[in-house]
Design a protein around this motif. Sequence first.
Motif, PDB file in Angstrom:
ATOM      1  N   TRP A  60       0.829  -1.212   0.000  1.00 20.91           N
ATOM      2  CA  TRP A  60       0.000   0.000   0.000  1.00 20.91           C
ATOM      3  C   TRP A  60       0.859   1.256   0.000  1.00 20.91           C
ATOM      4  O   TRP A  60       0.526   2.247  -0.665  1.00 20.91           O
ATOM      5  CB  TRP A  60      -0.940   0.000   1.210  1.00 20.91           C
ATOM      6  CG  TRP A  60      -2.140  -0.833   0.970  1.00 20.91           C
ATOM      7  CD1 TRP A  60      -2.389  -2.083   1.469  1.00 20.91           C
ATOM      8  CD2 TRP A  60      -3.253  -0.502   0.150  1.00 20.91           C
ATOM      9  NE1 TRP A  60      -3.584  -2.546   1.002  1.00 20.91           N
ATOM     10  CE2 TRP A  60      -4.150  -1.591   0.195  1.00 20.91           C
ATOM     11  CE3 TRP A  60      -3.584   0.602  -0.620  1.00 20.91           C
ATOM     12  CZ2 TRP A  60      -5.344  -1.598  -0.494  1.00 20.91           C
ATOM     13  CZ3 TRP A  60      -4.789   0.594  -1.304  1.00 20.91           C
ATOM     14  CH2 TRP A  60      -5.647  -0.490  -1.236  1.00 20.91           C
ATOM     15  N   LEU A  61       1.961   1.234   0.734  1.00 19.42           N
ATOM     16  CA  LEU A  61       2.867   2.390   0.748  1.00 19.42           C
ATOM     17  C   LEU A  61       3.449   2.654  -0.636  1.00 19.42           C
ATOM     18  O   LEU A  61       3.494   3.809  -1.097  1.00 19.42           O
ATOM     19  CB  LEU A  61       3.997   2.161   1.762  1.00 19.42           C
ATOM     20  CG  LEU A  61       5.028   3.283   1.884  1.00 19.42           C
ATOM     21  CD1 LEU A  61       4.397   4.492   2.538  1.00 19.42           C
ATOM     22  CD2 LEU A  61       6.223   2.789   2.678  1.00 19.42           C
ATOM     23  N   LEU A  62       3.860   1.615  -1.337  1.00 20.36           N
ATOM     24  CA  LEU A  62       4.384   1.769  -2.693  1.00 20.36           C
ATOM     25  C   LEU A  62       3.298   2.244  -3.660  1.00 20.36           C
ATOM     26  O   LEU A  62       3.557   3.097  -4.514  1.00 20.36           O
ATOM     27  CB  LEU A  62       4.990   0.457  -3.180  1.00 20.36           C
ATOM     28  CG  LEU A  62       6.302   0.038  -2.540  1.00 20.36           C
ATOM     29  CD1 LEU A  62       6.725  -1.334  -3.055  1.00 20.36           C
ATOM     30  CD2 LEU A  62       7.384   1.050  -2.798  1.00 20.36           C
ATOM     31  N   ALA A  63       2.099   1.724  -3.535  1.00 23.90           N
ATOM     32  CA  ALA A  63       1.004   2.128  -4.422  1.00 23.90           C
ATOM     33  C   ALA A  63       0.641   3.591  -4.205  1.00 23.90           C
ATOM     34  O   ALA A  63       0.458   4.345  -5.168  1.00 23.90           O
ATOM     35  CB  ALA A  63      -0.211   1.233  -4.193  1.00 23.90           C
ATOM     36  N   ILE A  64       0.569   4.012  -2.957  1.00 23.64           N
ATOM     37  CA  ILE A  64       0.251   5.414  -2.662  1.00 23.64           C
ATOM     38  C   ILE A  64       1.376   6.332  -3.119  1.00 23.64           C
ATOM     39  O   ILE A  64       1.122   7.435  -3.631  1.00 23.64           O
ATOM     40  CB  ILE A  64      -0.063   5.582  -1.164  1.00 23.64           C
ATOM     41  CG1 ILE A  64      -1.395   4.908  -0.860  1.00 23.64           C
ATOM     42  CG2 ILE A  64      -0.105   7.053  -0.760  1.00 23.64           C
ATOM     43  CD1 ILE A  64      -1.720   4.803   0.605  1.00 23.64           C
ATOM     44  N   SER A  65       2.621   5.888  -2.989  1.00 25.32           N
ATOM     45  CA  SER A  65       3.732   6.724  -3.464  1.00 25.32           C
ATOM     46  C   SER A  65       3.721   6.838  -4.984  1.00 25.32           C
ATOM     47  O   SER A  65       4.081   7.886  -5.532  1.00 25.32           O
ATOM     48  CB  SER A  65       5.074   6.187  -2.957  1.00 25.32           C
ATOM     49  OG  SER A  65       5.341   4.925  -3.514  1.00 25.32           O
ATOM     50  N   CYS A  66       3.302   5.805  -5.687  1.00 28.23           N
ATOM     51  CA  CYS A  66       3.166   5.891  -7.151  1.00 28.23           C
ATOM     52  C   CYS A  66       2.114   6.928  -7.538  1.00 28.23           C
ATOM     53  O   CYS A  66       2.322   7.724  -8.464  1.00 28.23           O
ATOM     54  CB  CYS A  66       2.798   4.538  -7.744  1.00 28.23           C
ATOM     55  SG  CYS A  66       4.139   3.360  -7.769  1.00 28.23           S
ATOM     56  N   ILE A  67       1.008   6.925  -6.837  1.00 28.05           N
ATOM     57  CA  ILE A  67      -0.029   7.928  -7.105  1.00 28.05           C
ATOM     58  C   ILE A  67       0.490   9.321  -6.768  1.00 28.05           C
ATOM     59  O   ILE A  67       0.231  10.288  -7.495  1.00 28.05           O
ATOM     60  CB  ILE A  67      -1.310   7.594  -6.325  1.00 28.05           C
ATOM     61  CG1 ILE A  67      -1.934   6.324  -6.902  1.00 28.05           C
ATOM     62  CG2 ILE A  67      -2.309   8.739  -6.362  1.00 28.05           C
ATOM     63  CD1 ILE A  67      -3.090   5.786  -6.122  1.00 28.05           C
TER      64      ILE A  67
END
Length: 169
Positions: A60-67
């Motif tokens: 989730w941290l990686l996905a939110i950082s991509c956004i």
Amino acid sequence: MQKKGFFGVTKRSDFTHRLDVLFYSSVSAPLILLFFGLGRYQKPNSYASPYVIFPDWFVWLLAISCIGVALSGILLYKKRIPDAKAQVLLRWKIQRFLRASSYKYTLPAFSGVFAALGYYMTGEIEFALVVMSILTLFLLQRPTTKAVCKELSLQNEEISLFRSEKTWA
């Protein structure tokens, strides 16, 4: 003297060609990697184990950082547009607009590639959702001549010069 390089445009045809190359290459990179990931994990009657296993909080941290990276590209674009509007010559306005558009398209493309690679490596659906949302963002911000004129607040004589195939002063 004509400015050389990718951003040195002096005609509408050069500008639209370079903007289209920038846009479609930015869209195609995450899309191709997403298809590789979908091909890997969506095969019927076969289970592909992920290459890397991350904890859920890290995914989730990686996905939110991509956004966040994708949205920062749009914010950088919005920050650079007033500088393009302030230019005197149409050629300078268009060149600055093309530079600003590079932020608008390359940073979301980079984060989309990273998310698609994350989906390919881990099989986590969150990464695929991020790629799909970034591709939707691209579709909503497709470059058109009308949008360029609106973004730069071009006047009537500048619009007619922009739409003609004359060399811009």
